[in-house]
Design a protein around this motif. Structure first.
Motif, PDB file in Angstrom:
ATOM      1  N   ILE A   1     -10.487  52.395 -62.879  1.00 27.98           N
ATOM      2  CA  ILE A   1     -11.698  51.660 -62.779  1.00 27.98           C
ATOM      3  C   ILE A   1     -11.269  50.345 -62.811  1.00 27.98           C
ATOM      4  O   ILE A   1     -10.457  49.352 -62.499  1.00 27.98           O
ATOM      5  CB  ILE A   1     -11.586  51.465 -64.069  1.00 27.98           C
ATOM      6  N   LYS A   2     -12.525  50.054 -61.675  1.00 27.64           N
ATOM      7  CA  LYS A   2     -12.473  48.303 -60.539  1.00 27.64           C
ATOM      8  C   LYS A   2     -13.499  46.906 -61.932  1.00 27.64           C
ATOM      9  O   LYS A   2     -14.497  47.527 -62.358  1.00 27.64           O
ATOM     10  CB  LYS A   2     -12.153  48.320 -59.286  1.00 27.64           C
ATOM     11  N   ASN A   3     -12.939  46.313 -61.001  1.00 23.64           N
ATOM     12  CA  ASN A   3     -14.132  45.201 -61.814  1.00 23.64           C
ATOM     13  C   ASN A   3     -15.379  45.797 -61.146  1.00 23.64           C
ATOM     14  O   ASN A   3     -15.247  45.961 -60.166  1.00 23.64           O
ATOM     15  CB  ASN A   3     -13.409  43.629 -61.285  1.00 23.64           C
ATOM     16  N   ASP A   4     -16.986  44.699 -61.458  1.00 22.74           N
ATOM     17  CA  ASP A   4     -17.802  44.880 -60.961  1.00 22.74           C
ATOM     18  C   ASP A   4     -17.901  46.664 -61.193  1.00 22.74           C
ATOM     19  O   ASP A   4     -18.857  47.373 -59.367  1.00 22.74           O
ATOM     20  CB  ASP A   4     -17.850  44.095 -59.772  1.00 22.74           C
ATOM     21  N   THR A   5     -17.631  47.334 -61.592  1.00 24.66           N
ATOM     22  CA  THR A   5     -18.453  48.744 -61.491  1.00 24.66           C
ATOM     23  C   THR A   5     -19.666  49.609 -62.566  1.00 24.66           C
ATOM     24  O   THR A   5     -19.385  48.323 -63.316  1.00 24.66           O
ATOM     25  CB  THR A   5     -17.422  49.784 -61.009  1.00 24.66           C
ATOM     26  N   SER A   6     -19.798  50.437 -61.915  1.00 18.00           N
ATOM     27  CA  SER A   6     -20.826  50.699 -62.637  1.00 18.00           C
ATOM     28  C   SER A   6     -20.093  52.225 -63.657  1.00 18.00           C
ATOM     29  O   SER A   6     -19.485  52.921 -63.078  1.00 18.00           O
ATOM     30  CB  SER A   6     -22.489  51.377 -62.180  1.00 18.00           C
ATOM     31  N   ILE A   7     -20.048  52.672 -65.058  1.00 18.57           N
ATOM     32  CA  ILE A   7     -19.276  53.350 -65.135  1.00 18.57           C
ATOM     33  C   ILE A   7     -20.670  54.285 -66.000  1.00 18.57           C
ATOM     34  O   ILE A   7     -21.254  53.738 -67.021  1.00 18.57           O
ATOM     35  CB  ILE A   7     -18.296  53.502 -66.398  1.00 18.57           C
TER      36      ILE A   7
ATOM     37  N   TYR B   1     -25.714  54.626 -68.434  1.00 13.89           N
ATOM     38  CA  TYR B   1     -24.459  53.311 -67.587  1.00 13.89           C
ATOM     39  C   TYR B   1     -23.976  51.716 -68.122  1.00 13.89           C
ATOM     40  O   TYR B   1     -24.789  51.572 -69.374  1.00 13.89           O
ATOM     41  CB  TYR B   1     -25.080  53.040 -66.000  1.00 13.89           C
TER      42      TYR B   1
ATOM     43  N   LYS C   1     -22.220  48.563 -67.499  1.00 12.66           N
ATOM     44  CA  LYS C   1     -21.867  47.012 -66.467  1.00 12.66           C
ATOM     45  C   LYS C   1     -20.494  46.771 -66.607  1.00 12.66           C
ATOM     46  O   LYS C   1     -20.594  46.173 -67.597  1.00 12.66           O
ATOM     47  CB  LYS C   1     -22.584  46.578 -65.825  1.00 12.66           C
TER      48      LYS C   1
ATOM     49  N   THR D   1     -18.197  44.022 -65.802  1.00 13.87           N
ATOM     50  CA  THR D   1     -17.945  42.786 -65.289  1.00 13.87           C
ATOM     51  C   THR D   1     -16.759  42.265 -65.184  1.00 13.87           C
ATOM     52  O   THR D   1     -15.848  41.708 -64.043  1.00 13.87           O
ATOM     53  CB  THR D   1     -18.659  41.591 -65.431  1.00 13.87           C
TER      54      THR D   1
ATOM     55  N   THR E   1      -7.944  46.077 -62.099  1.00 10.96           N
ATOM     56  CA  THR E   1      -8.358  47.134 -62.001  1.00 10.96           C
ATOM     57  C   THR E   1      -6.916  48.178 -63.409  1.00 10.96           C
ATOM     58  O   THR E   1      -5.929  47.575 -63.437  1.00 10.96           O
ATOM     59  CB  THR E   1      -7.245  48.425 -60.556  1.00 10.96           C
TER      60      THR E   1
ATOM     61  N   SER F   1     -16.799  59.119 -64.849  1.00 11.83           N
ATOM     62  CA  SER F   1     -17.710  59.378 -64.201  1.00 11.83           C
ATOM     63  C   SER F   1     -18.792  60.227 -64.381  1.00 11.83           C
ATOM     64  O   SER F   1     -18.407  60.685 -65.309  1.00 11.83           O
ATOM     65  CB  SER F   1     -17.137  60.046 -62.800  1.00 11.83           C
TER      66      SER F   1
END
Length: 686
Positions: free
Chosen positions: A329-335, A343, A345, A347, A362, A385
């Motif tokens: 998982i990374k920053n600024d992604t939606s899960i 969903y 966010k 940040t 990450t 996911s």
């Protein structure tokens, strides 16, 4: 960070064995801190909550992520006191191994046995560290015997102490067969010397036990052992790792956390012997699409993570701590939150070092990290996911054992208490809150009196909410024992339109738990149809106030069989008042009695405490219904009046030295004995 270089481990034991101090030494040895934090002085990196600093023990599970020799260690410090062991169980759901700390002074206590059982439940590999070897009355071999008896294992020492109490100065390394001598300063550095002559035979005896255990992990080693050949250091370490990962045996370390003796060896042992996420058995999950069980491994590509802890921070908002089981998982992604079907966010991601949060870009499989301000996510939720979502099962926690009535001190506190409690319950899944329909009390339930008192302390310090804690009211009831009937007549004339209502009621008892029934037997219209609901309402409202001591009356039937009305003066209100008058008069003649709630209680304790527990339950007007053996002791079932066990938890703890636990739930109502009913009625009158 390569997953094979990650170790996720929880430090567990009873309170006061030195978990937090040992972790502080480990953090110092890895260079994560510049000096060893101290609980007594309030400088601990791990016990950073203001309440923990004041009380000098752990309340919450905390994570420290450190790197050492290219390895990443995620260490979770856990509470050790009974009131907070549910926190420990949550933490154990997120790790691959556990270090059990036993005190060289007190050995193994009831709480240590409990958390050992939790570690067994999660099938964790384990190491044992016997701490406080430098303290007065420290005895390594007594503690070793205690471990064998309490856990039902044959512990495998790989280190032995040199000296004890004030003369404790070093450790015998049974793998290298060398003595490690430490200086007075807590640097974790040591000099390597030959084993003292007076300790050599003891060392050779335990070395032989170690070789025997290691030989059984590999066919080649068995053959070598039978031939009488010497094992190399590499072969011994490889065999130890295999034995720990497969849970064949549990190695025992020793030392002093305060003097930093043995803590670095434990650090090496965690890396050398405990499994990486790749070596841990696949995690059990449920496929969100099919509902079928699936295995999740660290090698799976799709992201999945399990939230095992949240914190309510008045300034930073909600902090969500999770273990990544697969993918990254990374920053600024939606899960996707699989439990909430929402969903979220992400940040900013963090790794944790006790009270310090370190930003990262990450998190990959096997890592433990944190994010902030998630809108929907709670403890025990699965983040995944949305391509192939799975759900990890929630931790099954023990039921709360004690309840207190919680009362806000002011109108301002009343306005804030609900939202503050909701935030605390999100962070602490061992709490439950409900409104008692019968007494009106707001009841806060937890794992012990200290647990509830600390919640009240948190309300004040975190949210500026003042509350009072009181023992909850017992929800007594009233009922009648015989059939009775009579009239209630309400007539009022004061100029103009008057009031007139006349009813004849019959009250009769119903079986226990039946509640209330109303029967309309009116014939010939002596009471008009439109006034009959008012009669029923009048009976119901009067029954809420009871007859004897103001408790609601239940388990009776009211039949309206006669009456009269006035074409002008009769009204719903008049018939309601008449019904109330009739009820009070008739119920008083129907042998009213007080009912008390009876609880079913299940007590689990070692066999030696059964006699004391049964005698105590009998003294509380309890009826023991069953005593049956369990693998770890005896299970005692009983029916006991609620009034007698409102504060049973501390009493059982005192009676069993902390080795007893119990669950209870409401069963039914029974008639309160006459002498106790008389006392209760007199108290109400006063």
């Amino acid at each position: 960070m390569e997953t094979s270089m990650i170790r996720n481990v929880a430090f567990i034991s009873h309170g006061g064995a030195g978990k937090t101090s040992l972790i502080e030494a480990v953090l110092y040895n890895t260079g994560a801190t510049q000096k060893i934090g101290n609980i007594e002085s309030g400088t601990s990196v791990m016990d950073f909550d203001q309440i923990e600093i004041e009380r000098k023990f752990s309340i919450n599970a905390k994570v420290a992520s450190v790197t050492w020799n290219k390895n990443l260690l995620n260490i979770i410090d856990t509470p050790g006191y009974t009131n907070f062991l549910h926190e420990t169980k949550c933490a154990l759901s997120a790790v691959d191994g556990a270090v059990i700390i036993a005190s060289a002074i007190t050995g193994v206590k009831a709480e240590t046995i409990r958390v050992w059982q939790y570690a067994e439940e999660y099938n964790l590999s384990k190491l044992i560290f016997i701490n406080k070897m430098d303290k007065e009355r420290a005895d390594f071999y007594n503690a070793l015997g205690d471990i064998e008896k309490a856990f039902g294992i044959v512990p495998l020492p790989i280190f032995l102490p040199i000296g004890k109490e004030s003369s404790f100065k070093g450790i015998i390394d049974l793998v290298r067969m060398k003595a490690l001598i430490y200086p007075a300063e807590p640097t974790a550095q040591y000099t390597i010397e030959d084993i003292p002559e007076d300790l050599l035979s003891e060392a050779e005896f335990h070395r032989q036990k170690l070789i025997e255990a290691v030989s059984e992990t590999d066919d080649n080693l068995i053959e070598k052992y039978l031939e009488g050949a010497e094992f190399t250091e590499t072969e011994i370490r490889k065999g130890l790792r295999e034995g720990v990962v497969t849970k064949r045996f549990v190695p025992v370390f020793c030392g002093s956390a305060i003097k930093n003796i043995g803590s670095k060896l434990l650090l090496e042992g965690i890396i050398d012997y405990l499994p990486s996420p790749l070596q841990k058995e696949a995690a059990f999950a449920i496929d969100d699409h099919s509902g079928e069980p699936v295995d999740v491994t660290a090698e799976d590509k799709e992201f999945s993570a399990y939230v095992f802890k949240t914190f309510a921070d008045p300034y930073a908002g909600k902090l969500t701590i999770f273990r990544v089981y697969s993918g990254s998982i990374k920053n600024d992604t939606s899960i996707y939150n699989v439990n909430k079907k929402e969903y979220e966010k992400i940040t900013q991601l963090f790794i944790l070092q006790g009270k310090n949060f370190v930003k990262c870009d990450t998190l990959t499989a096997g890592q433990i990290g944190m994010t902030t301000k998630l809108k929907y996510t709670e403890t025990f939720d699965t983040l995944s996911s949305d391509v192939d979502p799975v759900t990890f099962p929630a931790v099954t926690l023990p039921e709360p054992v004690i309840s207190f009535s919680i009362t806000p001190k002011s109108k301002e506190d009343e306005d804030k208490v609900s939202s503050a409690l909701q935030k605390l319950m999100e962070e602490d899944k061992g709490l439950k809150l409900r409104r008692d329909d019968k007494t009106g009390d707001l009841l806060l339930s937890g794992m012990g009196q200290m647990h509830i008192e600390i919640v009240a302390d948190k309300l004040l310090k975190k949210f500026n909410v003042h509350v009072e804690l009181n023992t909850p009211k017992v929800p007594y009831m009233e009922t009648i024992k015989i059939k009775s009937n009579g009239q209630g007549k309400y007539k009022k004339q004061s100029g103009g339109k008057g009031q007139y209502g006349d009813v004849w009621l019959e009250l009769s008892p119903l079986e226990r738990g039946a509640g209330f029934e109303f029967e309309d037997r009116i014939v010939g219209g002596v009471v008009p149809r439109n006034f009959i609901p008012a009669v029923e309402k009048g009976v119901i409202e009067a029954a809420q106030e009871g007859i004897l001591a103001g408790y609601p009356m239940v388990d009776f039937k009211a039949a309206l069989y006669d009456g009269s009305y006035h074409s002008v003066d009769s009204s719903e209100m008049a018939f309601k008042i008449a019904a109330s008058m009739a009820f009070k008069k008739i119920a008083a003649e129907a042998k009213p009695v007080i009912l008390e709630p009876i609880m079913v209680i299940d007590v689990y304790a070692p066999e030696q405490y059964v006699g004391a527990i049964v005698g105590d339950l009998n003294s509380r007007r309890g009826r023991v219904t069953n005593v049956e053996p369990q693998t770890t002791g005896q299970h005692i079932s009983a029916a006991v009046p609620m009034a007698e066990i409102l504060k049973y938890a501390p009493d059982l703890r005192s009676m069993t030295g902390g080795h007893g636990m119990f669950t209870m739930e409401f069963s039914h109502y029974e008639e309160l004995p006459t002498h106790l009913a008389t006392k209760l009625i007199n108290e109400k009158k006063d």
